[in-house]
Design a protein around this motif. Structure first.
Motif, PDB file in Angstrom:
ATOM      1  N   ILE A  35      -7.282   6.599 -53.364  1.00  0.00           N
ATOM      2  CA  ILE A  35      -7.586   5.526 -54.312  1.00  0.00           C
ATOM      3  C   ILE A  35      -6.465   5.399 -55.333  1.00  0.00           C
ATOM      4  O   ILE A  35      -6.052   4.288 -55.699  1.00  0.00           O
ATOM      5  N   SER A  39      -3.710   2.134 -56.037  1.00  0.00           N
ATOM      6  CA  SER A  39      -3.418   1.427 -57.289  1.00  0.00           C
ATOM      7  C   SER A  39      -1.972   0.951 -57.326  1.00  0.00           C
ATOM      8  O   SER A  39      -1.667  -0.086 -57.926  1.00  0.00           O
ATOM      9  N   CYS A  78      -9.027   0.832 -59.406  1.00  0.00           N
ATOM     10  CA  CYS A  78      -8.574   2.041 -58.717  1.00  0.00           C
ATOM     11  C   CYS A  78      -8.461   3.202 -59.700  1.00  0.00           C
ATOM     12  O   CYS A  78      -8.850   4.341 -59.383  1.00  0.00           O
ATOM     13  N   ASP A  82     -10.851   6.485 -58.919  1.00  0.00           N
ATOM     14  CA  ASP A  82     -10.262   7.746 -58.443  1.00  0.00           C
ATOM     15  C   ASP A  82     -10.819   8.927 -59.217  1.00  0.00           C
ATOM     16  O   ASP A  82     -11.181   9.958 -58.638  1.00  0.00           O
TER      17      ASP A  82
END
Length: 214
Positions: A35, A39, A78, A82
């Motif tokens: 994740i 980004s 993101c 995460d």
């Protein structure tokens, strides 16, 4: 080093929609590091869209600005998920602290530089990117000195993305006053100046706390 030691306080983390999505991601095969890596891809799309929007007109410009604004927000999502997948989802990884920080710096550069080149102000774009990275460096410097992470503004990450997203949306109205790119140039100046002030503020906090023995 636990990733929750360097978590930005976010109200959205406690929202119902964020928890639902984070739970689904946690039960899937996706990892927090993936994740975080995503980004950078989101920021790359935003940066390219800003770059191309600079010379575009009409419907193409509208579409590019909307894509840029949307992917700036995807970048933030993101950044939100995460950490939630890593901490709340119990999927922390040994190299998580690296991926928690490194992609953010790349994303800041991609977006700010993309805006700068698109608006014909590459030096300003690089300056905004440099000061954005410096805010994070100063925060981490404080942590290395044994102090809590300082997420103070006025131009922390979420403020930078809010500024550039708002500027992209406001730029859609520039034809009303025969403008072109002025709003995004002003946003870059605001980000560069605000990030510089943020860096100075965080640096002053470090010195003050160290001298106070805290």
């Amino acid at each position: 080093m636990a990733q929750d030691e360097n978590r930005r306080p976010l109200a959205s983390r406690d929202s119902g929609w964020a928890r639902v999505i984070a739970r689904r991601l946690s039960t899937a095969s996706v990892t927090p590091n993936q994740i975080s890596m995503a980004s950078m891809a989101m920021a790359a799309v935003a940066g390219i869209a800003f770059w191309q929007a600079g010379a575009a007109t009409g419907g193409s410009r509208i579409a590019l600005l909307l894509v840029a604004a949307l992917f700036c927000q995807f970048r933030l999502l993101c950044n939100l998920f995460d950490g939630m997948v890593a901490i709340e989802g119990g999927k922390q990884e040994p190299d998580g602290p690296f991926w928690n920080e490194f992609p953010d710096r790349v994303a800041d550069i991609l977006i700010c530089v993309g805006v700068g080149y698109g608006m014909g102000q590459p030096a300003l774009g690089w300056a905004a990117a440099a000061f954005a990275v410096l805010t994070a460096y100063t925060r981490e410097l404080g942590r290395n000195c044994g102090l809590p992470a300082d997420f103070s503004g006025p131009m922390a990450k979420q403020h930078r993305m809010a500024t550039i997203t708002a500027a992209a949306m406001l730029s859609l109205l520039e034809p009303l006053w025969n403008g072109h790119n002025q709003v995004l140039v002003a946003a870059l100046w605001l980000i560069a100046a605000g990030a510089a002030i943020t860096t100075i503020r965080r640096a002053a906090n470090i010195v003050r706390k160290l001298r106070a023995g805290r």
